[in-house]
Motif scaffolding. Structure first.
Motif: not given
Length: 478
Positions: A187-195, A198-204, A286-288
């Protein structure tokens, strides 16, 4: 030394030295042919499942979410408290009677000893919803018996137990899922989306991760009580030391509220594994760093037993702070000073993710600040960013139990397989060790040993009370 000639079983420490990353030559002699040998699918159209542990998590979570899939058929219930096993049978049969419209859709077998359940060749898979000290052993034995496994987190109570479990699961071809539901979009899609962001560099460039977790308070009544007739207390204690029975050491004799064992170090490391297994797993995603761990860790923690006048039963950690450094330079902090959830901080912004207003868990006796915002960023535009076709796309799992069932059919890896489960748990466990020692610890995530620290390494395992524990598993030998 040839252990096969002298008949000695391999010690846990010898096992670790020869099995780094699951590549060692471990031989086993299962009494039942593993299901993976029989082909890509179980022999029947339905996946016949046995439930091991029929308490709070099984009743409120694992059973109900699994039985909702038509491909699953729960056919057995087991608990060392036979009353709970019988109530589990009643719950399962009533569910199917209502959902299928057939009163006798299934006649659920009842067991008090899960090892007897594992001997049933008609059972394809098991769900293990037991206390933490009863995770690694039944998972290993289920894998040796050819059963696929859904295991409640944390993966184990010790690093060495988790390593042994992961290696056996890989060798047997067992389909394994850990109950790390934050990896599934329901029920929590936000975790995958957040990770993914992050993995794709959206926060540098990722610089730090802040994990917010509370501690547990002390308390509990240690006064010995008569053991209930329905409970096999010796087996419940398992490989841990023999202690007098008291209700608040085990689980409620009536009802299914939060059990006392969660707050006792003999059976649990406390919230660092109880919820750290969820949030640190998300941090790793998120860190890989899902297949490794920190290289440095130090911690401080308050324990009820720090007070010389403390006479309560519960002794897991209270307020704490862990600082861990990973080989990629990222610093992860874990503790109650951080906002409950996971916050990724990069060179160009941050992303915060949690379960929102769910809190840590509704029955935990800690005050929680309700949070309606479960997904935030330093700039709202970050959250709307699209992930391109050529960027990193993380494993898509609709729901944790459903993903497990799907993978039983396909024989593919689940969203949270054994090695990932072990690595998330081991990061929690070495953090717990750091809480006990007043110094920075240096961890080798390849060999899974502390560098030049015999005292810390001695805490990677626990003594095991015969006949229980992974040292005493039949068929697990050189």
């Amino acid at each position: 030394m040839d252990s096969k000639k002298n008949g000695n079983k391999m010690s846990r420490r010898e096992y670790l030295k020869t099995s780094a990353m699951g590549t060692a030559g471990l031989f086993f002699a299962p009494s039942i042919v593993p299901a993976s040998v029989l082909g890509p699918n179980p022999p029947s159209e339905k996946i016949n499942i046995g439930q091991i542990g029929c308490g709070r998590i099984a009743r409120g979570h694992d059973l109900m979410e699994t039985m909702g899939y038509d491909v699953a058929r729960v056919v057995a219930a087991c608990d060392v408290d036979i009353d709970r096993a019988r109530e589990g049978k009643e719950l399962i049969e009533n569910y199917y009677a209502k959902e299928k419209g057939k009163k006798n859709y299934v006649d659920v077998a009842v067991y008090q000893d899960y090892r007897e359940m594992l001997q049933d060749p008609e059972i394809d898979a098991v769900i293990i919803s037991t206390p933490d000290h009863w995770h690694a052993q039944p998972a290993i034995e289920a894998a040796l018996a050819g059963k696929d496994i859904y295991l409640q987190k944390p993966a184990s109570l010790t690093v060495e137990g988790g390593r042994a479990m992961s290696d056996i699961i890989h060798r047997t071809g067992t389909v394994f899922q850990i109950g790390s539901q934050q990896r599934s979009v329901n029920p929590w899609p936000q975790f995958k989306r957040a990770c993914e962001l992050v993995r794709n560099g959206r926060i540098g460039e990722l610089q730090s991760v802040e994990v917010g977790l509370p501690g547990d308070p002390g308390g509990g009544d240690p006064t010995p009580m008569p053991v209930p007739k329905s409970l096999d207390y010796d087996m419940w204690l398992g490989s841990t030391p023999d202690k007098p029975y008291t209700e608040q050491r085990v689980h409620p004799e009536e009802g299914y509220s939060r059990p006392g064992w969660l707050r006792i170090e003999q059976f649990s490391a406390g919230m660092i594994t109880g919820w750290g297994a969820h949030h640190i797993d998300a941090a790793h995603w998120g860190m890989g760093t899902e297949y490794t761990g920190p290289v440095e860790v130090e911690a401080t923690a308050e324990f009820p037993t720090d007070d010389p006048n403390y006479d309560g039963l519960w002794n897991v950690h209270g307020d704490f702070k862990v600082t861990a450094k990973y080989d990629n330079g990222v610093i992860m902090t874990v503790g109650g000073d951080n906002k409950q959830g996971v916050r990724f901080v990069g060179s160009e912004g941050w992303i915060y993710v949690s379960r929102g207003d769910v809190g840590v868990t509704a029955s935990d006796p800690v005050s929680e600040q309700k949070q309606t915002e479960s997904f935030q960023a330093s700039d709202a535009k970050i959250l709307q960013s699209e992930i391109g076709d050529n960027e990193i796309h993380l494993y898509e799992s609709e729901e944790q139990h459903g993903n497990w069932l799907k993978c039983i059919k396909s024989r593919e890896l689940t969203v949270a397989p054994a090695e990932v489960a072990h690595r998330s748990c081991s990061a929690c466990l070495i953090s717990h060790i750091a809480m006990k020692l007043p110094r920075k610890l240096y961890w080798d995530p390849v060999n899974e040993r502390f560098k030049n620290d015999d005292e810390a390494n001695s805490m990677l395992s626990r003594s095991q009370r015969a006949p229980w524990g992974i040292d005493h598993i039949d068929g697990l030998k050189l």
